[in-house]
Design a protein around this motif. Structure first.
Motif, PDB file in Angstrom:
ATOM      1  N   PRO A 287      41.776  36.923  35.374  1.00 36.42           N
ATOM      2  CA  PRO A 287      40.840  38.004  35.083  1.00 36.42           C
ATOM      3  C   PRO A 287      41.198  38.652  33.750  1.00 36.42           C
ATOM      4  CG  PRO A 287      41.735  38.190  37.313  1.00 36.42           C
ATOM      5  CD  PRO A 287      42.549  37.176  36.597  1.00 36.42           C
ATOM      6  N   LEU A 324      31.215  38.470  35.627  1.00 35.19           N
ATOM      7  CA  LEU A 324      32.289  38.334  36.615  1.00 35.19           C
ATOM      8  C   LEU A 324      31.708  38.281  38.024  1.00 35.19           C
ATOM      9  CD1 LEU A 324      35.385  38.240  36.670  1.00 35.19           C
ATOM     10  CD2 LEU A 324      35.395  40.701  37.045  1.00 35.19           C
ATOM     11  N   THR A 326      32.334  38.437  41.821  1.00 34.84           N
ATOM     12  CA  THR A 326      33.394  39.011  42.657  1.00 34.84           C
ATOM     13  C   THR A 326      33.057  38.910  44.138  1.00 34.84           C
ATOM     14  OG1 THR A 326      32.436  41.246  42.601  1.00 34.84           O
ATOM     15  CG2 THR A 326      33.947  40.646  40.815  1.00 34.84           C
ATOM     16  N   VAL A 349      37.204  36.642  41.815  1.00 36.54           N
ATOM     17  CA  VAL A 349      37.988  37.873  41.736  1.00 36.54           C
ATOM     18  C   VAL A 349      37.654  38.739  42.942  1.00 36.54           C
ATOM     19  CG1 VAL A 349      38.316  40.027  40.449  1.00 36.54           C
ATOM     20  CG2 VAL A 349      38.186  37.834  39.231  1.00 36.54           C
ATOM     21  N   LYS A 351      37.595  42.411  44.599  1.00 35.62           N
ATOM     22  CA  LYS A 351      37.580  43.806  44.145  1.00 35.62           C
ATOM     23  C   LYS A 351      37.440  44.762  45.321  1.00 35.62           C
ATOM     24  CE  LYS A 351      35.176  45.050  40.569  1.00 35.62           C
ATOM     25  NZ  LYS A 351      34.040  45.237  39.641  1.00 35.62           N
ATOM     26  N   ILE A 356      40.593  45.445  40.853  1.00 35.37           N
ATOM     27  CA  ILE A 356      40.933  44.076  41.233  1.00 35.37           C
ATOM     28  C   ILE A 356      42.155  44.098  42.147  1.00 35.37           C
ATOM     29  CG2 ILE A 356      41.764  41.841  40.386  1.00 35.37           C
ATOM     30  CD1 ILE A 356      40.151  42.278  37.855  1.00 35.37           C
ATOM     31  N   ILE A 359      42.833  37.491  43.955  1.00 40.78           N
ATOM     32  CA  ILE A 359      42.015  36.386  43.470  1.00 40.78           C
ATOM     33  C   ILE A 359      42.080  35.267  44.512  1.00 40.78           C
ATOM     34  CG2 ILE A 359      43.864  35.227  42.183  1.00 40.78           C
ATOM     35  CD1 ILE A 359      41.691  34.750  39.965  1.00 40.78           C
TER      36      ILE A 359
END
Length: 377
Positions: A287, A324, A326, A349, A351, A356, A359
């Protein structure tokens, strides 16, 4: 390269034509034009001959579209989302987010497509039967003798082919409609995965016998049977594997499998520095975070696009993916797999409240599947 073009929407579903259909449509028209009466129009004057033949080809694939819309209508009524319908060389495919596990719902969805084909075929053949000569039997008129009137013959051809499509589709060869009907019936008496394996096994056996028969009759058109058998076998294998994967990942939360020790990089870092980081921490994607704010993600694939001589001058901000994608900690692993597959990416990712927290990668999902398989043995 785009392999499909969208031609419109029906019930909010994007309708696409695959390049294979665009290539084969003129071939179908040519075949109909050169075939003798019953399944062709070579007895007609040239302009009418090709007009009717092209109409037959277009109507045939329109009926395939209606077949797929039958599936989609029932799916939507039961809460499923249809991403698109694509017409291919061998028919149509409805792209569905997930096939319902309820055997009754799957049965309704599976039978609805062939049901549409049967209705179309029955209605069109009934129309043709109204013009039957008084001295001829209905069976002979509809099945044995060619229809003399070219326009009525077109109606007969489309009706007859739709009845054949109905019969072909209800053959219990997974993943065809008949195979899904078989799975839905079996799933009422055993686990969903066992029902899938059984239906896939029947589909594979059917494909093998079809392929052998096609090989023995290759001189009189068996090549097409071999090709269809190949697609049925591959389709059954892939569907079986996909079902096993989804079941293995069910109930697994992202927070239980994600990597929590997340190494991030900043957008001002050079690609050369990024490569050093990759060697040091042995991760293939990172990230990108500036001042605690996520900016994107950068992977080894992005690095490979930069020539070696430019890696000191090119910044991470120039090669990173800014959109991104997520996922949340409490989402399940199946959702992660769907996101990765849909976006053709290898990691997501995680979140929580814009921060964050981890992963998750394809490797993490693969590890869970391997553990699940070892426990089931």
């Amino acid at each position: 390269m785009k392999t499909s073009i969208q031609i419109g929407r029906i019930m909010g579903i994007p309708i696409k034509l695959h390049i294979t259909l665009l290539l084969i449509l003129p071939v179908f028209a040519l075949v109909f034009a050169n075939n003798p009466p019953r399944f062709g129009f070579n007895d007609q004057p040239v302009p009418l001959q090709y007009a009717l033949s092209l109409s037959a080809a277009v109507l045939l694939f329109t009926c395939v579209l209606l077949h797929e819309l039958g599936h989609s209508y029932v799916a939507i009524r039961h809460g499923s989302r249809i991403q698109s319908i694509t017409l291919f060389l061998f028919g149509g495919v409805s792209s569905m987010e997930e096939i319902p596990r309820d055997p009754r719902v799957e049965f309704k969805m599976a039978i609805s497509g062939p049901g549409v084909s049967l209705i179309i075929g029955s209605v069109l053949l009934s129309i043709v039967s109204l013009f039957k000569p008084a001295d001829e039997s209905l069976l002979s008129y509809l099945l044995l003798e060619p229809v003399a009137d070219p326009y009525l013959r077109l109606v007969w051809m489309i009706g007859y082919i739709n009845v054949i499509l109905f019969l072909f589709n209800i053959i219990p060869a997974f993943p065809m409609d008949g195979g899904r009907l078989l799975r839905s019936l079996l799933a009422g008496h055993m686990s969903y995965i066992r029902a899938t394996r059984a239906a896939a096994g029947v589909g594979k056996m059917f494909a093998i016998f079809m392929g052998i028969f096609g090989f023995l009759t290759v001189s009189i058109g068996g090549f097409w049977l071999i090709l269809i058998a190949f697609f049925i076998y591959i389709g059954a294998s892939e569907e079986e594997k996909a079902t096993e994967i989804n079941i293995a990942l069910e109930g697994i939360k992202i927070k239980d499998i994600m990597s929590k020790d997340v190494k991030t990089v900043h957008s001002g870092m050079s690609v050369e520095e990024l490569i050093d980081t990759m060697f040091r921490f042995k991760h293939m994607g990172y990230p990108v975070v500036d001042d605690s704010e996520p900016k994107g993600i950068v992977t080894f694939t992005d690095v490979q696009r930069v020539p070696r001589e430019d890696r000191n001058n090119v910044k991470v901000s120039q090669i990173m993916t800014k959109d991104l994608i997520t996922i949340k900690e409490d989402d399940d692993a199946v959702s992660a797999l769907k996101l990765m597959t849909a976006n053709n990416i290898g990691r997501l990712v995680v979140k929580k409240d814009k921060i964050i927290t981890g992963i998750v990668s394809r490797t993490d999902l693969l590890r869970v599947m391997q553990l699940s398989e070892s426990e089931s043995k």
